[in-house]
Design a protein around this motif. Structure first.
Motif, PDB file in Angstrom:
ATOM      1  N   GLU A  62       0.819  -1.202   0.000  1.00 16.93           N
ATOM      2  CA  GLU A  62       0.000   0.000   0.000  1.00 16.93           C
ATOM      3  C   GLU A  62       0.862   1.264   0.000  1.00 16.93           C
ATOM      4  N   GLU A  63       0.351   2.305  -0.664  1.00 16.77           N
ATOM      5  CA  GLU A  63       0.910   3.653  -0.618  1.00 16.77           C
ATOM      6  C   GLU A  63       2.360   3.723  -1.089  1.00 16.77           C
ATOM      7  N   MET A  64       2.757   2.835  -1.994  1.00 14.82           N
ATOM      8  CA  MET A  64       4.125   2.878  -2.488  1.00 14.82           C
ATOM      9  C   MET A  64       4.364   4.174  -3.270  1.00 14.82           C
ATOM     10  N   ALA A  65       5.581   4.679  -3.190  1.00 21.52           N
ATOM     11  CA  ALA A  65       5.943   5.923  -3.865  1.00 21.52           C
ATOM     12  C   ALA A  65       6.374   5.641  -5.297  1.00 21.52           C
ATOM     13  N   GLU A  66       5.784   6.359  -6.240  1.00 22.09           N
ATOM     14  CA  GLU A  66       6.160   6.206  -7.636  1.00 22.09           C
ATOM     15  C   GLU A  66       7.456   6.971  -7.884  1.00 22.09           C
ATOM     16  N   GLY A 125       8.849   2.589  -4.730  1.00 26.86           N
ATOM     17  CA  GLY A 125       9.594   2.494  -3.486  1.00 26.86           C
ATOM     18  C   GLY A 125       8.665   2.476  -2.288  1.00 26.86           C
ATOM     19  N   VAL A 126       9.258   2.507  -1.102  1.00 26.88           N
ATOM     20  CA  VAL A 126       8.467   2.510   0.128  1.00 26.88           C
ATOM     21  C   VAL A 126       7.684   3.816   0.206  1.00 26.88           C
ATOM     22  N   PRO A 127       6.607   3.862   0.996  1.00 26.57           N
ATOM     23  CA  PRO A 127       5.821   5.097   1.105  1.00 26.57           C
ATOM     24  C   PRO A 127       6.676   6.273   1.558  1.00 26.57           C
ATOM     25  N   ALA A 128       6.315   7.447   1.087  1.00 26.43           N
ATOM     26  CA  ALA A 128       7.046   8.659   1.446  1.00 26.43           C
ATOM     27  C   ALA A 128       7.103   8.821   2.960  1.00 26.43           C
ATOM     28  N   GLY A 129       8.269   9.210   3.458  1.00 27.06           N
ATOM     29  CA  GLY A 129       8.442   9.441   4.880  1.00 27.06           C
ATOM     30  C   GLY A 129       8.871   8.228   5.669  1.00 27.06           C
ATOM     31  N   ARG A 130       8.939   7.070   5.021  1.00 26.44           N
ATOM     32  CA  ARG A 130       9.383   5.857   5.706  1.00 26.44           C
ATOM     33  C   ARG A 130      10.826   5.536   5.339  1.00 26.44           C
TER      34      ARG A 130
END
Length: 219
Positions: free
Chosen positions: A188-192, A199-204
Motif C-alpha cells: 500500500e501507498e508505495m511511492a512512484e 519504493g516505500v511510502p514517502a516518509g518511511r
C-alpha cells in the motif's frame, strides 16, 4: 524475448502450459526466434545437464526463488548446464520485503525455507500490473478472478541463496540491493519513482525491495 532480440540464442523454460503457449505465439508473431520448453525448472535443469546441454548464460528474474522447495537442487542444476566460464544472473524481489504483508505489517518469517500457504492461491498479478509494466496495453485480466488452488511459497534468505550457489561450485562476481521494485506495486501507498519503479511510502525509511547477483562457473 528481449534477450533474443539482442541476438542471444534463447531457450525459455516455464512450468505453465499457458505461459509457454503464449511465448511461442509471441515469438511467431514478432518474428523474434526463441525456443520455449514446458517443464518444472529443477527437473529441466537436471535432465538438460544429464543430456550434456550447455549454456553461456542462465538468467532468472522476479518471483522465481519463492517457488523453489530445494535451493541446492536448483543451484546444482544451474551449475550443470553452464559452459566453462558461464554465468548465472538473477534479479529478484528481496526476501526481507517479503516478510511484510500488503499493509507493511511484519507477517512472514525471513528465510529458513519456511513454506507459506495461501488458501486463495495466486491472483491475476500480470493483469494487475499491466499498467505498471505496459502502460496503455490492450486487454484486461479475468474479471473477479478467483483461483481455486492454494499456493505454497518458500521464504529463502539472501545467505541461503548465496550458500546454495557456493555449494554448487559457483563463484560470486557481484551482488547489489535496490530500494525499489520494478513494475510491482505489492504494498500500500508505495511511492512512484519514475521509470516503472516503486519504493516505500514517502516518509518511511528505505528498505531493499530487490537484489541482483552474478555468479560464475570456473574454467
Amino acid at each position: 524475448m528481449s534477450l533474443a532480440a539482442l541476438g542471444a540464442a534463447v531457450t525459455g523454460v516455464d512450468i505453465s502450459d499457458s505461459a509457454i503457449d503464449f511465448a511461442r505465439t509471441l515469438s511467431a508473431e514478432s518474428g523474434i526466434a526463441a525456443d520455449f520448453e514446458r517443464a518444472d525448472v529443477s527437473a529441466w535443469l537436471r535432465d538438460a545437464g544429464a543430456a550434456g546441454r550447455k549454456f553461456d548464460r542462465v538468467f532468472s528474474s522476479y518471483g522465481t526463488v519463492i517457488w523453489l522447495p530445494d535451493l541446492d537442487e536448483c543451484a546444482e542444476g544451474i551449475a550443470g548446464v553452464l559452459a566453462p566460464n558461464g554465468r548465472f544472473v538473477l534479479v529478484e524481489f528481496h526476501p526481507f520485503a517479503m516478510c511484510f504483508d500488503e499493509k507493511w505489517s511484519l507477517t512472514y518469517p525471513y528465510g529458513g525455507g519456511t513454506p507459506v500457504t495461501e488458501p486463495g492461491g495466486v491472483g491475476d498479478y500480470v493483469a494487475d500490473s499491466a499498467d505498471l509494466v505496459l502502460p496503455g496495453a490492450q486487454g484486461d485480466g479475468v474479471e473477479n478472478f478467483e483461483n481455486p488452488f492454494p499456493s505454497c511459497e518458500f521464504n529463502w534468505s539472501i545467505a541461503e541463496v548465496l550458500g546454495a550457489l557456493r555449494r554448487a561450485g559457483l563463484t560470486l562476481e557481484s551482488f547489489d540491493e535496490y530500494p525499489y521494485a520494478n513494475g510491482w506495486h505489492g504494498f500500500e501507498e508505495m511511492a512512484e519513482l519514475g521509470g516503472k519503479r516503486w519504493g516505500v511510502p514517502a516518509g518511511r525509511p528505505e528498505i531493499p525491495l530487490m537484489y541482483s547477483l552474478s555468479v560464475r562457473l570456473a574454467d
